[in-house]
Write a protein that holds these residues in place. Sequence first.
Motif, PDB file in Angstrom:
ATOM      1  N   VAL A 207      -8.733  -1.423  -0.765  1.00  0.00           N
ATOM      2  CA  VAL A 207      -8.174  -0.874   0.314  1.00  0.00           C
ATOM      3  C   VAL A 207      -8.948   0.385   0.845  1.00  0.00           C
ATOM      4  O   VAL A 207      -9.273   1.156   0.313  1.00  0.00           O
ATOM      5  CB  VAL A 207      -6.825  -0.222  -0.088  1.00  0.00           C
ATOM      6  CG1 VAL A 207      -5.959   0.414   0.982  1.00  0.00           C
ATOM      7  CG2 VAL A 207      -5.846  -1.482  -0.631  1.00  0.00           C
ATOM      8  N   ASP A 208      -9.326   0.141   2.235  1.00  0.00           N
ATOM      9  CA  ASP A 208     -10.186   1.136   2.754  1.00  0.00           C
ATOM     10  C   ASP A 208     -11.402   1.893   2.021  1.00  0.00           C
ATOM     11  O   ASP A 208     -11.710   2.760   1.777  1.00  0.00           O
ATOM     12  CB  ASP A 208      -9.152   2.669   3.104  1.00  0.00           C
ATOM     13  CG  ASP A 208      -8.202   2.545   3.964  1.00  0.00           C
ATOM     14  OD1 ASP A 208      -8.252   1.463   4.801  1.00  0.00           O
ATOM     15  OD2 ASP A 208      -7.091   2.877   3.718  1.00  0.00           O
TER      16      ASP A 208
ATOM     17  N   GLY B 229      -3.277   5.273  -0.503  1.00  0.00           N
ATOM     18  CA  GLY B 229      -4.062   4.036  -0.638  1.00  0.00           C
ATOM     19  C   GLY B 229      -3.916   3.205  -1.784  1.00  0.00           C
ATOM     20  O   GLY B 229      -4.537   2.062  -2.056  1.00  0.00           O
TER      21      GLY B 229
ATOM     22  N   HIS C  25      -4.570   0.229   7.592  1.00  0.00           N
ATOM     23  CA  HIS C  25      -5.472   0.133   6.631  1.00  0.00           C
ATOM     24  C   HIS C  25      -6.199  -1.128   6.640  1.00  0.00           C
ATOM     25  O   HIS C  25      -5.706  -2.064   7.225  1.00  0.00           O
ATOM     26  CB  HIS C  25      -4.731   0.078   5.202  1.00  0.00           C
ATOM     27  CG  HIS C  25      -4.128   1.193   4.544  1.00  0.00           C
ATOM     28  ND1 HIS C  25      -4.690   2.688   4.043  1.00  0.00           N
ATOM     29  CD2 HIS C  25      -2.541   1.732   4.692  1.00  0.00           C
ATOM     30  CE1 HIS C  25      -3.665   3.376   3.789  1.00  0.00           C
ATOM     31  NE2 HIS C  25      -2.441   3.114   4.470  1.00  0.00           N
TER      32      HIS C  25
ATOM     33  N   SER D  42       1.787  -2.245   4.546  1.00  0.00           N
ATOM     34  CA  SER D  42       1.620  -0.763   4.568  1.00  0.00           C
ATOM     35  C   SER D  42       2.706  -0.018   4.599  1.00  0.00           C
ATOM     36  O   SER D  42       3.506  -0.007   5.702  1.00  0.00           O
ATOM     37  CB  SER D  42       0.700  -0.439   5.795  1.00  0.00           C
ATOM     38  OG  SER D  42       0.285   1.049   5.790  1.00  0.00           O
TER      39      SER D  42
ATOM     40  N   ILE E 202       0.948  -1.139   0.030  1.00  0.00           N
ATOM     41  CA  ILE E 202       0.200   0.049   0.041  1.00  0.00           C
ATOM     42  C   ILE E 202       0.880   1.246   0.069  1.00  0.00           C
ATOM     43  O   ILE E 202       1.636   1.371   0.830  1.00  0.00           O
ATOM     44  CB  ILE E 202      -1.019   0.073   1.352  1.00  0.00           C
ATOM     45  CG1 ILE E 202      -1.761  -1.320   1.147  1.00  0.00           C
ATOM     46  CG2 ILE E 202      -1.693   1.276   1.239  1.00  0.00           C
ATOM     47  CD1 ILE E 202      -2.746  -1.513   2.553  1.00  0.00           C
TER      48      ILE E 202
ATOM     49  N   ARG F 282      -8.528  -1.298  -5.500  1.00  0.00           N
ATOM     50  CA  ARG F 282      -7.492  -0.577  -5.819  1.00  0.00           C
ATOM     51  C   ARG F 282      -6.590  -1.779  -6.370  1.00  0.00           C
ATOM     52  O   ARG F 282      -5.458  -1.580  -6.923  1.00  0.00           O
ATOM     53  CB  ARG F 282      -6.627  -0.193  -4.565  1.00  0.00           C
ATOM     54  CG  ARG F 282      -7.236   0.676  -3.590  1.00  0.00           C
ATOM     55  CD  ARG F 282      -7.120   2.019  -4.484  1.00  0.00           C
ATOM     56  NE  ARG F 282      -7.637   3.072  -3.528  1.00  0.00           N
ATOM     57  CZ  ARG F 282      -7.136   4.313  -3.728  1.00  0.00           C
ATOM     58  NH1 ARG F 282      -6.497   4.820  -4.700  1.00  0.00           N
ATOM     59  NH2 ARG F 282      -7.770   5.458  -2.990  1.00  0.00           N
TER      60      ARG F 282
END
Length: 119
Positions: free
Chosen positions: A102-103, A38, A65, A59, A34, A107
């Motif tokens: 991701v969040d 993000g 995340h 991350s 990541i 992605r």
Amino acid sequence: MGHNGSAAGKSGGRGGSGFGGSGSYAQLPATFTITAGGGLDPTAVSLPAVRAVKFSIVSRDGRTHHVLLRMTAGPRGLTVAGHHRATLVLRGVAPGRYVIDVDGLARGLVLVEGTPAAR
């Protein structure tokens, strides 16, 4: 698309969840990382169908995340602390396209091709 991977081997599942002893798995050719904002690097990975897949994510941006791998059998989630790695070992992964959120935002992608070889 992304990186192609076919590395297979035996492992005790170091850092994995629910994968002890020896077994055959394909490890993704690159750990998903990541990045700032993000994003994922790489954004896509393609691999042959196998009995289990080791999915790792790091991350790099120092933030925690929430990652969701949208699988046919149901989503699998991870929380990745800043500057840390989280790993899942997934068994019985059917061929298909699996989106990585991701969040809450799509992605990345894992593409599993073919049918698993009998072991």
